[in-house]
Design an enzyme around this catalytic site. Sequence first.
Site: not given
Length: 507
Positions: A96, A171, A195
Amino acid sequence: MSVEVPEAKQVLRIADDYGLHLTSHEVDAMLIFMADMKRSYDDLDQLPEPIAPATNPRDPGHRPSEAENPYNAWCWRTEIVGAADGPLRGKRVAVKDNICVAGVPMMNGSRLLEGYAPAVDATVVMRILDAGGTIVGKAACEDLCLSGSSHTAKTGAVRNPRRPTHSSGGSSCGSAAVLACGDADLALGCDQGGSIRIPASWSGVYGLKPTYGLVPYTGIFPLELTLDHCGPMGRSVGDVACLLAVIAGSDGLDPRQVDLRTDDYVGAVRNADARGLRIGVVDEGFGHPESEPVVDATVREAAERFRKLGAAVARVSIPMHRSGYAIWATILLEGSTDLMFRGHGMAFNWQGLYPVDLLNAFSRGLGSRPNDLAETGKLNLLMAEHVQRGNQRRYYAKAQRLRPRLREAYSAALREFDVLLMPTVPFRATRLPSPGCSFEDTVARARDRIDTNTGPLDASGHPALSVPCGLADDLPIGMMLIGRHWHESTVLRAAQAFAAATDWTAA
């Protein structure tokens, strides 16, 4: 750049901001003392900052072309090869883009970090490379991770591989999408309100938010120090267990890691079965105003499958779960605003590792281009500032005081059950807003009460895993399994028993 002794007018301006009234004599005296205090900063400037150099050879990589990136899930592609042998040998791992990989550009979804490349690897990245994994790229994430959907990243909306007109969830949107389309075998996500689990649910993959502190957050852009979690994502329970085994454990640098306990996660999924497990189906996880009947029904059917696999399944009521959203949301809103926008990405009074280059880069970006904040960031900043100007930090303090009660509500139920069960997200993936849509649509799609069930578990710190359990109109539905603190093995065992006996894509 060094610290300068202020002029008298600067001291008076600061004093005025705090309501202090100083005489000219007091100002002159303070300037003398400040000149002496400056010497500590001068001495500090002369001390070298300790930096652990990256040990794996690497090319900085490249921004992928449209052909390489059909779902816009990658913001950067690399190929950093890890050790010659290890449990992750041959595995392609996506990271990420709020996690530091030395020498590789990092945006955290935001223009405020454009042009920044970290000097060090995050602990989790070092562990992946030491275990033989290959870092194949930085997966796109929402702007400063302040969205549960997948359309606020400044690199563009991340499309759901199962239905490209729809959100992949956020996210950690890119992490889920690159798994769903087969571009990576494993991925790292981060979770302060869901997320990891939200994109796992909407994209049809597995995503685990571990117990708070189990996985070190060192070298990762924080959002709220008391809510930060990093965890594994994969296309199978076994892959999630394997990655967790590599990244879990203390690194001696992260104060979030207190009294942690690790376990044999890989062994927990080997020949796993559900016989003897006690599954509690949480009433309050269903029937929200925003819940889709098909999601509630599909997750209840999944719970009944556990009964057929030999588990004892019963309903349980946790009324505090419905109050948990307000507790969590207040902590996240005010805590993240203070940390990011006042602290420029880092806090005082904390003994963790400070990535100074990251702090400096974000501070410069925020100071020079604040209007490049996403709409979600602007909304959070203004609301938190309004609340604190009128109420100081009373509501944040009250939410933190209520947090142990929320934690105990789940823990009490988990003394009766081994695993708790509810929908990960009360509804399926939503349609992405059209480019250039209104402020209202952008923010509504980013919020949408997506984190009704997931957020409270960040505040409680319990491990929670999103497991694909069905489809409706080709949109995945996720079931969330929740365990006792440090009992990821039990959650993984239950998930593997379900997965081994279920073809969720045909459900």
